[in-house]
Design a protein around this motif. Structure first.
Motif, PDB file in Angstrom:
ATOM      1  N   LEU A 180       0.595  -1.194  -0.073  1.00 11.94           N
ATOM      2  CA  LEU A 180       0.131  -0.013  -0.048  1.00 11.94           C
ATOM      3  C   LEU A 180       1.003   1.429  -0.066  1.00 11.94           C
ATOM      4  O   LEU A 180       1.551   1.461   0.988  1.00 11.94           O
ATOM      5  CB  LEU A 180      -0.978  -0.066   1.164  1.00 11.94           C
ATOM      6  N   ILE A 181       0.848   2.053  -1.109  1.00 12.35           N
ATOM      7  CA  ILE A 181       1.647   3.256  -1.166  1.00 12.35           C
ATOM      8  C   ILE A 181       0.798   4.505  -1.090  1.00 12.35           C
ATOM      9  O   ILE A 181       0.011   4.624  -2.010  1.00 12.35           O
ATOM     10  CB  ILE A 181       2.432   3.200  -2.677  1.00 12.35           C
ATOM     11  N   GLU A 182       1.301   5.238  -0.216  1.00  9.70           N
ATOM     12  CA  GLU A 182       0.320   6.422   0.003  1.00  9.70           C
ATOM     13  C   GLU A 182       0.615   7.453  -1.240  1.00  9.70           C
ATOM     14  O   GLU A 182       1.711   7.565  -1.692  1.00  9.70           O
ATOM     15  CB  GLU A 182       0.622   7.348   1.172  1.00  9.70           C
ATOM     16  N   ALA A 183      -0.612   8.017  -1.614  1.00  7.18           N
ATOM     17  CA  ALA A 183      -0.731   8.910  -2.614  1.00  7.18           C
ATOM     18  C   ALA A 183      -1.383   9.996  -2.440  1.00  7.18           C
ATOM     19  O   ALA A 183      -2.294  10.094  -1.377  1.00  7.18           O
ATOM     20  CB  ALA A 183      -1.191   8.103  -4.060  1.00  7.18           C
ATOM     21  N   ASP A 184      -1.225  11.189  -3.236  1.00  4.46           N
ATOM     22  CA  ASP A 184      -2.255  12.240  -2.824  1.00  4.46           C
ATOM     23  C   ASP A 184      -3.771  12.093  -2.987  1.00  4.46           C
ATOM     24  O   ASP A 184      -4.606  12.628  -2.214  1.00  4.46           O
ATOM     25  CB  ASP A 184      -2.020  13.470  -3.888  1.00  4.46           C
ATOM     26  N   ASP A 185      -4.174  11.288  -3.845  1.00  3.20           N
ATOM     27  CA  ASP A 185      -5.542  10.842  -3.806  1.00  3.20           C
ATOM     28  C   ASP A 185      -5.954   9.453  -3.566  1.00  3.20           C
ATOM     29  O   ASP A 185      -6.724   8.651  -3.977  1.00  3.20           O
ATOM     30  CB  ASP A 185      -5.860  11.005  -5.597  1.00  3.20           C
ATOM     31  N   GLY A 186      -5.359   9.007  -2.348  1.00  3.60           N
ATOM     32  CA  GLY A 186      -5.618   7.590  -1.770  1.00  3.60           C
ATOM     33  C   GLY A 186      -4.320   6.820  -1.845  1.00  3.60           C
ATOM     34  O   GLY A 186      -3.351   7.287  -1.302  1.00  3.60           O
ATOM     35  N   VAL A 241      -7.324  -5.212   2.795  1.00  2.00           N
ATOM     36  CA  VAL A 241      -6.827  -4.253   1.783  1.00  2.00           C
ATOM     37  C   VAL A 241      -7.815  -3.002   1.990  1.00  2.00           C
ATOM     38  O   VAL A 241      -7.569  -1.948   1.801  1.00  2.00           O
ATOM     39  CB  VAL A 241      -6.697  -4.824   0.443  1.00  2.00           C
ATOM     40  N   LEU A 242      -9.154  -3.248   1.841  1.00  7.66           N
ATOM     41  CA  LEU A 242     -10.126  -2.150   1.680  1.00  7.66           C
ATOM     42  C   LEU A 242      -9.914  -1.579   3.201  1.00  7.66           C
ATOM     43  O   LEU A 242     -10.413  -0.187   3.167  1.00  7.66           O
ATOM     44  CB  LEU A 242     -11.548  -2.893   1.498  1.00  7.66           C
ATOM     45  N   THR A 243      -9.956  -2.364   4.137  1.00  8.24           N
ATOM     46  CA  THR A 243     -10.067  -1.780   5.543  1.00  8.24           C
ATOM     47  C   THR A 243      -8.886  -0.721   5.571  1.00  8.24           C
ATOM     48  O   THR A 243      -8.921   0.374   6.054  1.00  8.24           O
ATOM     49  CB  THR A 243     -10.022  -2.535   6.583  1.00  8.24           C
ATOM     50  N   ALA A 244      -7.617  -1.217   5.453  1.00  6.70           N
ATOM     51  CA  ALA A 244      -6.464  -0.432   5.443  1.00  6.70           C
ATOM     52  C   ALA A 244      -6.123   0.861   4.789  1.00  6.70           C
ATOM     53  O   ALA A 244      -5.694   1.780   5.019  1.00  6.70           O
ATOM     54  CB  ALA A 244      -5.213  -1.263   5.374  1.00  6.70           C
ATOM     55  N   THR A 245      -7.035   0.745   3.363  1.00  9.56           N
ATOM     56  CA  THR A 245      -6.966   1.830   2.389  1.00  9.56           C
ATOM     57  C   THR A 245      -8.288   2.665   2.710  1.00  9.56           C
ATOM     58  O   THR A 245      -8.507   3.936   2.106  1.00  9.56           O
ATOM     59  CB  THR A 245      -7.025   1.481   1.047  1.00  9.56           C
ATOM     60  N   ARG A 246      -9.314   2.152   3.357  1.00  6.15           N
ATOM     61  CA  ARG A 246     -10.568   2.874   3.651  1.00  6.15           C
ATOM     62  C   ARG A 246     -11.294   3.068   2.064  1.00  6.15           C
ATOM     63  O   ARG A 246     -11.914   3.859   1.949  1.00  6.15           O
ATOM     64  CB  ARG A 246     -10.266   4.102   4.276  1.00  6.15           C
ATOM     65  N   GLY A 247     -10.810   1.915   1.447  1.00  7.70           N
ATOM     66  CA  GLY A 247     -11.616   1.860   0.047  1.00  7.70           C
ATOM     67  C   GLY A 247     -11.200   3.035  -0.871  1.00  7.70           C
ATOM     68  O   GLY A 247     -11.375   3.260  -2.143  1.00  7.70           O
TER      69      GLY A 247
END
Length: 281
Positions: A41-47, A64-70
Motif C-alpha cells: 500500500l503506497i500512499e498517494a495524494d488521492d488515496g 486491503v479495503l479496510t487499510a486503505t478505507r477503500g
C-alpha cells in the motif's frame, strides 16, 4: 546463498515498511510463497496505490479495503501469477481504480486498463520489464532508490524459473539489468525488505551461472534426464521442492540449447561434445 528470514507477520493489518509504504501479508503461506504474498500500500495524494492485490481471498480483500478505507487510486500488478493477480478484479470492482500491468499479459483472461511498457512511469515510479520468472514481470523503481522487486528478486529464496512462462536466459539478463542500477532497497513479493541489494543480486547471478556449469560438467560425463540432474545436483527431498528444482533445470537446459551447448536426445540431453538430457517436459 545467505537468504533473509522474518517471524510470521501479523495478519490482517497494514505493517509499516518505510514512511509512506506498508504491506499486508496475505494468508497464503507455502513452500513457494514463504509467509504469504506481500500486497503493498503506497500512499498517494488521492488515496493509495495498491501493488499486487494478492490471491483471490475474501479475507485478504477485506483487509486491503479496510487499510486503505477503500481509497484506492491505482492498482499495479508486477505479474499475472495467481497469488499476485487473484484479488485484482474484485479490488477494481470495489474501488473503481484502474489496473496497470505489462502490455503483453501472460494470462489471456487478464487485460489491464493501462498497458505498461519498459520505462513507462506510473505513480511516480518507473516500470522495469524484468522477464525470467514470468514473461510479463515488472519491477517498479522509485526515484529514492526503492524498488518493488516482486518475484524477480526475493529476499527469502531464489526465484523459480519454469518454462514456458519462465525463461532462464531472460532471467539472467534481468538480473544483470538490476546490477546496472544503483538502488538501495528492494521490497519483494514475498519475504522481508532487502537492503543494499546489489551484493545479493550478484550472488543470485553467480548461483545461476554455477548451476549452469555444474549441469554442463555432469552432461560431459554422459547423457541424463532432467530428473537425473536433479538427483545429482540438488539435495531437496520434498516433492514440491524437487519439482521446482526440475523446472529450473529445464530452464537451464533450454538456455544452453539455445546457446548451442546442449542438444536434446530423446528423453535425455547431451553436451555438444558428447551429446544427451531431456530439455522438454
Amino acid at each position: 546463498m545467505a537468504f533473509l528470514t522474518e517471524p510470521d507477520p501479523e495478519r490482517g493489518v497494514a505493517l509499516p515498511v518505510v514512511p509512506g509504504i506498508s504491506r499486508i501479508v496475505a494468508n497464503n503461506p507455502s513452500l513457494m510463497t514463504y509467509h504469504g504474498t506481500n500486497t503493498y500500500l503506497i500512499e498517494a495524494d488521492d488515496g493509495f496505490v495498491v501493488l499486487d492485490p494478492g490471491p483471490d481471498d475474501d479475507g485478504h480483500l477485506k483487509d486491503v479495503l479496510t487499510a486503505t478505507r477503500g481509497q484506492v487510486s491505482a492498482i499495479l500488478l508486477s505479474h499475472t501469477h495467481s497469488d499476485h493477480l487473484g484479488a485484482t478484479a474484485a479490488l477494481k470492482a470495489r474501488t473503481g481504480a484502474a489496473t496497470y500491468a505489462f502490455h503483453l499479459s501472460a494470462d489471456p483472461a487478464f487485460l489491464p486498463d493501462i498497458l505498461l511498457r519498459d520505462g513507462d512511469t506510473v505513480a511516480g515510479m518507473t516500470a522495469l520489464h524484468t522477464p525470467g520468472h514470468a514473461s510479463d514481470h515488472l519491477c517498479f523503481a522509485r526515484p529514492d532508490g526503492i524498488v518493488f522487486s516482486a518475484d524477480h528478486v526475493m529476499s527469502w529464496s531464489s526465484s523459480i524459473v519454469s518454462p514456458p512462462g519462465g525463461d532462464m536466459a531472460a532471467y539472467v539478463a534481468s538480473l544483470r539489468l538490476m546490477l546496472s542500477r544503483d538502488d538501495r532497497l528492494y521490497l519483494p513479493g514475498h519475504g522481508p525488505p532487502l537492503p543494499n541489494p546489489k551484493p545479493y543480486v550478484e550472488d543470485l547471478l553467480d548461483h545461476r551461472l554455477r548451476r549452469e556449469e555444474a549441469i554442463l560438467r555432469t552432461l560431459r560425463d554422459g547423457p541424463c534426464t532432467t530428473w537425473d540432474l536433479v538427483d545429482r545436483l540438488y539435495s531437496k527431498t520434498h516433492p514440491w521442492l524437487r519439482r521446482a528444482a526440475e523446472r529450473n533445470v529445464v530452464a537451464h537446459l533450454l538456455k544452453l540449447q539455445t546457446e548451442g551447448l546442449v542438444s536434446p536426445d530423446g528423453e535425455r540431453c547431451r553436451t555438444r561434445e558428447r551429446l544427451s538430457c531431456s530439455c522438454e517436459d
